[in-house]
Design a protein around this motif. Sequence first.
Motif, PDB file in Angstrom:
ATOM      1  N   ILE A 182      58.871  32.727 -70.734  1.00  0.00           N
ATOM      2  CA  ILE A 182      58.633  33.761 -71.750  1.00  0.00           C
ATOM      3  C   ILE A 182      58.156  33.150 -73.058  1.00  0.00           C
ATOM      4  O   ILE A 182      57.173  33.607 -73.661  1.00  0.00           O
ATOM      5  CB  ILE A 182      59.922  34.574 -71.979  1.00  0.00           C
ATOM      6  N   ASP A 183      58.845  32.100 -73.516  1.00  0.00           N
ATOM      7  CA  ASP A 183      58.562  31.526 -74.829  1.00  0.00           C
ATOM      8  C   ASP A 183      57.476  30.458 -74.813  1.00  0.00           C
ATOM      9  O   ASP A 183      56.850  30.194 -75.846  1.00  0.00           O
ATOM     10  CB  ASP A 183      59.841  30.917 -75.416  1.00  0.00           C
ATOM     11  N   TYR A 184      57.252  29.835 -73.659  1.00  0.00           N
ATOM     12  CA  TYR A 184      56.259  28.762 -73.547  1.00  0.00           C
ATOM     13  C   TYR A 184      55.366  29.034 -72.326  1.00  0.00           C
ATOM     14  O   TYR A 184      55.334  28.243 -71.385  1.00  0.00           O
ATOM     15  CB  TYR A 184      56.958  27.405 -73.378  1.00  0.00           C
ATOM     16  N   PRO A 185      54.665  30.151 -72.309  1.00  0.00           N
ATOM     17  CA  PRO A 185      53.931  30.550 -71.092  1.00  0.00           C
ATOM     18  C   PRO A 185      52.920  29.518 -70.614  1.00  0.00           C
ATOM     19  O   PRO A 185      52.703  29.395 -69.398  1.00  0.00           O
ATOM     20  CB  PRO A 185      53.258  31.865 -71.503  1.00  0.00           C
ATOM     21  N   SER A 186      52.314  28.776 -71.514  1.00  0.00           N
ATOM     22  CA  SER A 186      51.303  27.802 -71.100  1.00  0.00           C
ATOM     23  C   SER A 186      51.915  26.581 -70.432  1.00  0.00           C
ATOM     24  O   SER A 186      51.193  25.791 -69.810  1.00  0.00           O
ATOM     25  CB  SER A 186      50.470  27.358 -72.308  1.00  0.00           C
ATOM     26  N   ARG A 187      53.235  26.439 -70.528  1.00  0.00           N
ATOM     27  CA  ARG A 187      53.889  25.257 -69.949  1.00  0.00           C
ATOM     28  C   ARG A 187      54.294  25.472 -68.493  1.00  0.00           C
ATOM     29  O   ARG A 187      54.676  24.525 -67.809  1.00  0.00           O
ATOM     30  CB  ARG A 187      55.160  24.897 -70.750  1.00  0.00           C
ATOM     31  N   VAL A 188      54.252  26.718 -68.006  1.00  0.00           N
ATOM     32  CA  VAL A 188      54.792  27.045 -66.685  1.00  0.00           C
ATOM     33  C   VAL A 188      53.659  27.459 -65.743  1.00  0.00           C
ATOM     34  O   VAL A 188      53.053  28.514 -65.917  1.00  0.00           O
ATOM     35  CB  VAL A 188      55.849  28.167 -66.790  1.00  0.00           C
TER      36      VAL A 188
END
Length: 276
Positions: free
Chosen positions: A106-112
């Motif tokens: 949710i908070d770091y969408p580009s990391r997942v």
Amino acid sequence: MNFAAAGDGTELAWTESGSGEPMLLIAGQATAMDGWGPTAELLSRSFRVIRFDHRGIGRSSRGEAGRYTTRLLAADAAAVLDAAGVSSAHVYGHSMGGRIGQWLAIDYPSRVRTLMLAATSGGRSADPALRASPSAMEALVSGDPSRLTPLFFDSEWAADHPEAVHTFFTSRASAWAKARHFKASRDHDAWSELGSIQAPSLILHGTEDPLTPLANAVLLRKHIPGSVLVRVPGAGHGLHLDHPRTIDWIREFIGRKSRRPSPPFRLFRLSTTLGD
């Protein structure tokens, strides 16, 4: 052993094995990275597997008391990815680790890249169907492995893998840290924000999980757009260890999401067979 620096300076121990696309494993409540045991070894045959000890657990320092929330523990997970030089990873969270994984997505969408959630929940609810039974909670609070093992693992698997069971239930943690992990997991509530998750998501859940009833997984699937739910017949809370077929499903799911265009996906048929 490597160490990442969290936002408040807490040292987070992490390690890696294997090669390929990175996969971050997020352990459950008061569980050390070593608890992933045979699952980490099997996954490392296909991925660069990164594991870490939560703050207050194992080789990590305990940090500030106020940072023991699942949302801030997700920031710790992002710090581990930074230390590993990884911009994005497949993320696999078990139990409280799944709660943390939700916030990471949710908070770091580009990391997942993809999100795998095992035996977990979107959080607090007044619905009794979503809550653990009183006897299961008593066993969890006791911390007694002899009472916990039947809630987590198939009896035959546990008898054949005593070292993995011992390692899973044995983590170096103070009562101070365990209490804060318990509160972080209990207070988790991401239901209203799960709809913003963009990562392709695979939900794995045992049909006989006494700590996080299956109804939680059904509700997660409804809240996370496009997610896939696989019900694992007869599995309890520790299905990420005692049901190695879950590893095959994870590989298959990631492989499908990495291909364009995508062929028909066997997991959908399996999920339907199991009652999705």
